[in-house]
Write an enzyme that holds these catalytic residues in place. Structure first.
Site, PDB file in Angstrom:
ATOM      1  N   HIS A   9     -12.921  -3.135   3.121  1.00 20.47           N
ATOM      2  CA  HIS A   9     -11.322  -3.510   3.071  1.00 20.47           C
ATOM      3  C   HIS A   9     -11.113  -3.199   4.642  1.00 20.47           C
ATOM      4  O   HIS A   9     -10.757  -4.012   5.352  1.00 20.47           O
ATOM      5  CB  HIS A   9     -10.921  -2.462   2.169  1.00 20.47           C
ATOM      6  CG  HIS A   9      -9.063  -2.651   2.119  1.00 20.47           C
ATOM      7  ND1 HIS A   9      -8.606  -2.178   1.102  1.00 20.47           N
ATOM      8  CD2 HIS A   9      -8.231  -3.055   3.080  1.00 20.47           C
ATOM      9  CE1 HIS A   9      -7.290  -2.386   1.259  1.00 20.47           C
ATOM     10  NE2 HIS A   9      -7.061  -2.866   2.596  1.00 20.47           N
ATOM     11  N   HIS A  65      -7.288  -3.493   9.728  1.00 16.42           N
ATOM     12  CA  HIS A  65      -8.492  -4.086   9.447  1.00 16.42           C
ATOM     13  C   HIS A  65      -9.328  -4.349  10.794  1.00 16.42           C
ATOM     14  O   HIS A  65      -9.784  -5.286  10.989  1.00 16.42           O
ATOM     15  CB  HIS A  65      -8.415  -5.370   8.706  1.00 16.42           C
ATOM     16  CG  HIS A  65      -7.684  -5.337   7.522  1.00 16.42           C
ATOM     17  ND1 HIS A  65      -7.056  -6.271   6.749  1.00 16.42           N
ATOM     18  CD2 HIS A  65      -7.482  -4.247   6.632  1.00 16.42           C
ATOM     19  CE1 HIS A  65      -6.474  -5.876   5.683  1.00 16.42           C
ATOM     20  NE2 HIS A  65      -6.571  -4.442   5.695  1.00 16.42           N
ATOM     21  N   HIS A 115      -3.347   2.139   8.515  1.00 20.84           N
ATOM     22  CA  HIS A 115      -4.168   1.369   7.851  1.00 20.84           C
ATOM     23  C   HIS A 115      -4.413   0.015   8.665  1.00 20.84           C
ATOM     24  O   HIS A 115      -3.415  -0.859   8.696  1.00 20.84           O
ATOM     25  CB  HIS A 115      -3.677   1.281   6.461  1.00 20.84           C
ATOM     26  CG  HIS A 115      -4.457   0.073   5.804  1.00 20.84           C
ATOM     27  ND1 HIS A 115      -5.785   0.329   5.680  1.00 20.84           N
ATOM     28  CD2 HIS A 115      -4.178  -0.871   4.736  1.00 20.84           C
ATOM     29  CE1 HIS A 115      -6.353  -0.609   4.839  1.00 20.84           C
ATOM     30  NE2 HIS A 115      -5.288  -1.444   4.382  1.00 20.84           N
ATOM     31  N   GLU A 164       0.688  -1.188  -0.026  1.00 24.30           N
ATOM     32  CA  GLU A 164      -0.069   0.003   0.035  1.00 24.30           C
ATOM     33  C   GLU A 164       0.775   1.409  -0.156  1.00 24.30           C
ATOM     34  O   GLU A 164       0.206   2.526   0.176  1.00 24.30           O
ATOM     35  CB  GLU A 164      -0.816  -0.034   1.248  1.00 24.30           C
ATOM     36  CG  GLU A 164      -1.749  -0.975   1.328  1.00 24.30           C
ATOM     37  CD  GLU A 164      -3.115  -1.191   0.394  1.00 24.30           C
ATOM     38  OE1 GLU A 164      -2.835  -0.354  -0.594  1.00 24.30           O
ATOM     39  OE2 GLU A 164      -3.828  -2.034   0.421  1.00 24.30           O
TER      40      GLU A 164
END
Length: 760
Positions: A163, A101, A99, A80
């Site tokens: 995502h 999840h 970032h 990413e």
């Protein structure tokens, strides 16, 4: 290893989130902007967070390209990286990205449901809403572009459809906080949705806008620190710093060589005055790039102030409260008998003055027994180092015979005048006075008497003592009489001010004065106002000399600071410019009291002739009961001898070079907007740029003066709490006592302070 601190921030963020359960195995990625570079540090691809080490962190540029440096495992960066690069390019206020999840926010990602403004805390830190970013496959340019479009809104948390989430922050701690706050809000929102579908209320619009306004103000402040900054000077980690020790060894070897003439106390044969000072050299090894320095200083003042974190500042104040109690007790008592609690302007420091019991070489010891590296050096006079034994011993012998003062002539008056002429040949005659302030007063009076003219021009912002005539445009250019309380208008009516560096304005002032009877003198600090706080171009003094000759004005060099500190030949010798009058102070008596005097051309100096009622040809009245006393004159003579024998000014200059280059390396390391430069042993470290404000931008001066001055005081306190004494937190004077070991110790302490700065 390059950028170790930024890599460490990434590891620390990962450890924190792993411990709190926000990261699992190898999912997600974390990055930190590298200050002062278009690069960031990011977690490697498909690597277990439990085993993450500093050397495993990857460096990527803002184009999303991996920048391997050959250190550590050299793993591949997260897939990413393009997304991270786009965010950093789009948002200068963002210094860290998370970032993940995480489960509850991911549930909303599957519902593709944005979070409205539920609480003012949410809006204050995350934005007006937590928006949904359109779906695109992981690691693709499509996803990176989708993210970039959304982060342009100024919000700090986003849900990526099907995502995960992206949270950003002005620093690593804030990024982690925003990520955790998003999860908290996600839990609450999901519970509200499942309990009362369609009945979730948001906060009032007015409250939302107030909270969001605070967020945007913070973001603009941080963004300005990035967008207004200039790239720091790059100093490689492995670059060898200049060595004062090597210079000292060379000087000692030259002094020990028979017939070399270098570093000897007596003139070599029939050597012409000035030749020895030229051979000994000067403290400035390389004159600063003034254009570049001023560009950096302007960039510093264009940004919001950037000081210590609040918690770090509390620790600094705690140092003074717990470690400096004896100093506080005696200076509190002093306030009852001494205006302001101290007698000297340099002695007051935030949060309260320190009381010093011992000074020796490169160190000071306060009343509580705390030891400090002394970069104040009494304000500049002690080039040999504080309390220098060889001078003290010889002065004591003179005082044992004559006492400190006799009221009659003493041989050391002549010896001091002769040794000054030996190293400063343009000082054909010398008159000793009590201080630099008195010497400037005398020089101005002498110039007026010699030329028959009354007007005097000074450079705005320069400090020439506190006499009525020269407290004009003091410290801040363009302020005229702002600091002239208690001084009648008549005292400054024939003083004019010109802006620093502005030779065109100086010429216009000379033309204007010609219509008023002419200019008696132009007075300058040869390295620039306030000891080079606004450094002058190398050819500035020569061009001022030309203008003085054109208009028949005398040129007065105020060498109170630079005299002997830049070398035995002073600033006049270094720049190769001969002034008509030279004002000396500080070092001219080796740190002993009554340090001041004026010297110059014999015909000009004739107006200073002594004697009652002018019987020896005197034209002006100057003097003082204690002027030219045996103690001060002997101290000056012996100190100048020792400076020549040891070549102390050049050694001190190399110490200044080492300190400055080391500071530049630290500024580069932390990506700070601070500016460090030096003119030999005069070292400037500007963190706020308050001394660069002037009346050409009066609104900025009025708006920012207090905040920038407060930052300078706070940084000075932080340096003190870490064992370093500076002049007002922005200037330092090195001495012969500052060995490489002393300087390296100081740099380690500055490193500790810079690590506490907000956003580092």
């Amino acid at each position: 290893m390059q950028h170790r601190l930024s890599r460490q921030h990434v590891v620390d963020m990962c450890r924190t989130m792993l411990a709190r359960g926000y990261l699992k195995a190898t999912e997600g990625n974390v990055s930190v902007r590298i200050p002062g570079h278009r690069r960031y540090a990011v977690t490697p691809s498909n690597y277990d967070y439990d085993r993450m080490r500093v050397e495993d962190i990857c460096i990527v540029d803002f184009e999303g390209r991996h920048v391997p440096d050959g250190s550590g495992a050299d793993l591949k960066p997260s897939i990413e990286c393009g997304m991270h690069a786009n965010i950093y390019r789009e948002r200068p206020d963002v210094n860290a990205i998370v970032h993940t999840h995480q489960p509850y926010a991911s549930a909303l990602a599957f519902l593709r449901k944005p979070i409205p403004a539920l609480t003012d805390e949410q809006v204050r830190f995350l934005g007006r809403e937590v928006a949904i970013i359109d779906y695109a496959p992981s690691g693709t340019g499509f996803l990176a572009r989708n993210v970039q479009k959304k982060v342009a809104s100024g919000d700090n948390a986003f849900i990526i459809a099907n995502h995960g989430i992206v949270a950003v922050g002005t620093d690593p701690d804030r990024a982690v906080f925003n990520m955790a706050l998003l999860e908290k809000v996600s839990i609450a929102y999901l519970l509200a949705l499942t309990s009362e579908a369609g009945r979730v209320y948001t906060i009032p619009t007015a409250i939302r806008e107030i909270a969001f306004g605070k967020l945007r103000a913070d973001e603009k402040r941080i963004a300005a620190q990035i967008t207004e900054a200039v790239e720091p000077l790059r100093v490689p980690v492995d670059e060898q710093l200049p060595s004062a020790d090597a210079t000292a060894a060379q000087a000692a070897a030259a002094s020990a060589t028979p017939g070399s003439g270098a570093g000897t106390a007596a003139p070599a044969g029939d050597e012409a005055p000035g030749a020895e000072s030229a051979r000994l050299g000067y403290a400035i090894s390389e004159y600063p790039d003034v254009e570049d320095v001023m560009r950096r200083l302007r960039a510093l003042t264009a940004q919001p102030v950037r000081g210590l974190r609040h918690d770090a500042m509390l620790d600094v104040l705690n140092y003074f409260d717990t470690k400096c109690r004896a100093s506080r007790e005696i200076t509190d008592r002093a306030r009852r008998r001494i205006p302001g609690g101290v007698q000297h302007n340099l002695a007051f420091n935030y949060p309260f003055p320190l009381a010093v019991d011992k000074a020796e070489g490169a160190y000071l010891v306060d009343r509580d027994g705390n030891t400090y590296i002394d970069f104040l050096q009494a304000g500049g006079p002690t080039i040999l180092g504080s309390n220098y034994g060889p001078v003290n011993e010889r002065v004591a012998e003179v005082v044992r015979d004559s006492g400190p003062v006799t009221g009659l002539f003493h041989e050391y008056e002549l010896k001091l005048a002769e040794i000054i002429h030996r190293y400063l040949p343009h000082v054909e005659m010398y008159r000793s006075l009590g201080s630099g302030t008195e010497a400037v007063m005398a020089a101005v009076r002498g110039a007026r008497a010699f030329t028959g003219r009354k007007m005097v021009i000074k450079v705005g912002g320069a400090y020439h003592g506190w006499s009525d005539t020269m407290v004009y445009g003091l410290r801040v250019p363009g302020t005229y009489r702002m600091n002239a309380k208690g001084i009648p208008f008549g005292a400054t009516s024939r003083t004019r001010e010109t802006f620093p560096h502005d030779l065109g304005q100086l010429k216009r002032k000379l033309i204007e004065n010609r219509l008023r009877g002419g200019t008696a003198a132009v007075v300058v600090e040869p390295v620039g106002p306030e000891s080079g706080t606004r450094p002058v171009p190398h050819d500035y003094n020569a061009r001022v000399r030309q203008l003085c000759d054109e208009f028949g004005a005398l040129l007065i060099f105020d060498e109170v600071v630079t005299g002997f500190r830049l070398g035995l030949g002073g600033a006049a010798g270094y720049f190769g410019v001969t002034p008509d009058l030279t004002v000396l102070g500080k070092a001219v008596s080796g740190g002993y009291p009554m340090a001041g005097g004026v010297g110059g051309r014999a015909d000009v100096m004739a107006v200073f002739g002594s004697g009652l009622d002018g019987r020896s040809g005197a034209h002006i009245q100057v003097g003082g009961t204690l002027s030219a006393n045996p103690l001060s004159c002997a101290a000056g003579y012996f100190a100048i001898e020792e400076m020549a024998r040891t070549n102390a000014p050049v050694i001190a200059g190399r110490a200044g070079d080492r300190l400055t280059r080391g500071l530049q390396r630290l500024i580069d390391k932390y990506g700070l907007p601070y500016v460090a430069y030096n003119q030999g042993s005069i070292v400037h470290l500007e963190c706020s740029g308050v001394m660069l404000l002037d009346m050409r931008n009066p609104l900025k001066l009025l708006r920012e003066n207090k905040a920038r001055k407060r930052l300078m005081e706070q940084m000075g306190a932080a340096y003190t709490a870490h064992g370093i004494i500076t002049l007002a937190g922005s200037r330092m004077y090195t001495s012969m006592a500052d060995t490489d070991e002393v300087i390296d110790d100081a740099l380690a302490r500055f490193d500790q302070v810079f690590a506490l700065v907000e956003g580092v």
